[in-house]
Design an enzyme around this catalytic site. Structure first.
Site, PDB file in Angstrom:
ATOM      1  N   TYR A   1      53.874   8.766  45.219  1.00 34.60           N
ATOM      2  CA  TYR A   1      52.681   8.723  46.016  1.00 34.60           C
ATOM      3  C   TYR A   1      53.044   9.597  47.326  1.00 34.60           C
ATOM      4  O   TYR A   1      54.087   9.512  48.079  1.00 34.60           O
ATOM      5  CB  TYR A   1      52.043   7.444  46.555  1.00 34.60           C
ATOM      6  CG  TYR A   1      51.341   6.475  45.525  1.00 34.60           C
ATOM      7  CD1 TYR A   1      51.205   7.121  44.154  1.00 34.60           C
ATOM      8  CD2 TYR A   1      50.991   5.227  45.807  1.00 34.60           C
ATOM      9  CE1 TYR A   1      50.874   6.333  43.314  1.00 34.60           C
ATOM     10  CE2 TYR A   1      50.275   4.539  44.746  1.00 34.60           C
ATOM     11  CZ  TYR A   1      50.310   5.106  43.504  1.00 34.60           C
ATOM     12  OH  TYR A   1      49.815   4.219  42.439  1.00 34.60           O
TER      13      TYR A   1
ATOM     14  N   LEU B   1      36.919   0.720  40.224  1.00 32.18           N
ATOM     15  CA  LEU B   1      35.358   1.210  40.626  1.00 32.18           C
ATOM     16  C   LEU B   1      35.356   2.603  39.747  1.00 32.18           C
ATOM     17  O   LEU B   1      34.473   3.314  39.949  1.00 32.18           O
ATOM     18  CB  LEU B   1      35.155   1.546  41.826  1.00 32.18           C
ATOM     19  CG  LEU B   1      35.191   0.147  42.901  1.00 32.18           C
ATOM     20  CD1 LEU B   1      34.885   0.715  44.207  1.00 32.18           C
ATOM     21  CD2 LEU B   1      34.118  -1.039  42.387  1.00 32.18           C
TER      22      LEU B   1
ATOM     23  N   GLY C   1      37.052   5.699  39.611  1.00 33.93           N
ATOM     24  CA  GLY C   1      36.896   6.658  40.286  1.00 33.93           C
ATOM     25  C   GLY C   1      35.780   6.945  41.265  1.00 33.93           C
ATOM     26  O   GLY C   1      35.492   8.040  41.527  1.00 33.93           O
TER      27      GLY C   1
ATOM     28  N   GLY D   1      30.905   2.534  42.447  1.00 35.05           N
ATOM     29  CA  GLY D   1      30.785   2.242  44.014  1.00 35.05           C
ATOM     30  C   GLY D   1      29.522   2.753  44.895  1.00 35.05           C
ATOM     31  O   GLY D   1      29.462   2.951  45.884  1.00 35.05           O
TER      32      GLY D   1
ATOM     33  N   LYS E   1      24.907   7.329  46.879  1.00 37.03           N
ATOM     34  CA  LYS E   1      25.585   8.296  47.739  1.00 37.03           C
ATOM     35  C   LYS E   1      25.346   9.632  47.657  1.00 37.03           C
ATOM     36  O   LYS E   1      25.219  10.382  48.719  1.00 37.03           O
ATOM     37  CB  LYS E   1      27.072   7.837  47.837  1.00 37.03           C
ATOM     38  CG  LYS E   1      27.587   6.621  48.233  1.00 37.03           C
ATOM     39  CD  LYS E   1      28.843   6.168  47.855  1.00 37.03           C
ATOM     40  CE  LYS E   1      29.218   4.917  48.285  1.00 37.03           C
ATOM     41  NZ  LYS E   1      30.797   4.503  48.064  1.00 37.03           N
TER      42      LYS E   1
END
Length: 328
Positions: free
Chosen positions: A53, A213, A215, A219, A224
């Site tokens: 990461y 979720l 990607g 959500g 949105k």
């Protein structure tokens, strides 16, 4: 905060797991510190990361951020059940990746240094290595456990038969073996219900869903977008997936409104009802997103709501585990 044992172990972890993949690339170091501090304020004690990461080969940027946060003291390290991963490419040479004993040992030492800790609570294999025998993998993991550098071993992205092969090999060595499997699992991706989750339950492994979720599509992506947000759903694969599944996502968001909960919390809450699931991984980029995620713990479903979710997002085949999912 609610807590649950990780698989068949005596280790208590929070029902939500803090994913740290955004720390560095998407979230600044000070904001990452704030998110981790807020997580502890909420009683969230399960943190997940990986040596890759940060996405700068060999640097372990995210692990470094977590390590510097631990170094501030205040009991931060003692409160956290720390999970990281090994497998990914950490250099340009052939032995700088995979699950050879050489790479496992060296990668663990490097992660410990970056994380500024003596022990990794849960050391996860990020992917199966078809080229490495289980005897070699377990020899390396046993060494790390004996040295106190690793306490528990987990897997990620394994097939059901990989879990069986791993556990049977560990059993022959009288070793605890795997205690968890981290896999993609959400309303839109339910393949693991066929064999991975049944295998995990059989062997006493806790299931840790990533991308709960899908990607961001679960959500509140449609809402949105209408409000000028949902950046992840505006381009690339997320935009293509939203275009393909838009009617379903719209119906899902309508159902969430009827249930009186945010779509993200419904998606997370559904996973918390699933057999074998320990803790979905949330990946907040801000403290506000973290705070909002805690609402998932308050979501309840009646049979009608669960049935409606199954209608919108049907399980694979006939539902449930194989072979009944595809045969009699």
């Amino acid at each position: 905060m609610e807590y649950i044992n990780l698989g068949r172990t005596g280790l208590s972890v929070s029902r939500l797991c803090l994913g740290t993949m955004n720390f560095g690339p998407q979230t600044t170091e000070p904001d990452s510190y704030a998110i981790m501090d807020r997580a502890l304020d909420h009683g969230l004690n399960f943190f997940d990361t990986a040596n890759v990461y940060g996405w700068q080969t060999g640097e372990g940027i995210t692990e470094q951020i977590i390590g510097r946060w631990f170094a501030q003291g205040g009991g931060r390290r003692e409160k956290v059940v720390l999970a990281t991963k090994v497998y990914g490419k950490m250099g340009d040479w052939p032995n700088d990746q995979g699950l050879s004993a050489r790479h496992i040992i060296r990668a663990c030492e490097d992660s410990l240094r970056r994380l500024r800790t003596d022990t990794i609570d849960l050391y996860q294999m990020h992917h199966v290595s078809r080229a490495t025998p289980w005897e070699e993998i377990w020899q390396a993991m046993e060494t790390l456990v004996a040295q106190g550098k690793v306490l528990y071993v987990g897997s990620s992205n394994f097939a059901g038969w990989h879990l069986a092969a791993a556990q049977e090999s560990a059993s022959r060595r009288h070793f605890l073996g795997l205690v968890s499997e981290q896999c993609i699992y959400n309303l839109m991706e339910r393949t693991v219900e066929l064999e991975v989750i049944p295998a995990a339950q059989h062997y006493g492994l806790g299931v840790i869903p990533w991308s709960p979720l899908h990607g961001g599509l679960l959500g509140g992506a449609v809402r949105k977008l209408a409000e000028g947000g949902a950046g992840r759903a505006k381009s690339g694969r997320a935009a293509d997936a939203l275009a393909e599944h838009r009617p379903t996502i719209e119906a899902y968001e309508k159902l969430c409104s009827e249930l009186g909960h945010d779509p993200a919390n419904v998606g997370l809450g559904w996973l918390l009802t699933r057999p074998g699931v320990t803790a979905p991984i949330i990946g907040p980029r801000t403290t506000e997103q973290l705070d909002a995620s805690l609402g998932a713990l308050d979501v309840t479903f009646d049979d009608a709501a669960l049935g409606r979710l199954d209608e919108l997002f049907p399980p694979v085949g006939k539902g449930g585990p194989g072979p009944e999912a595809w045969a009699w």
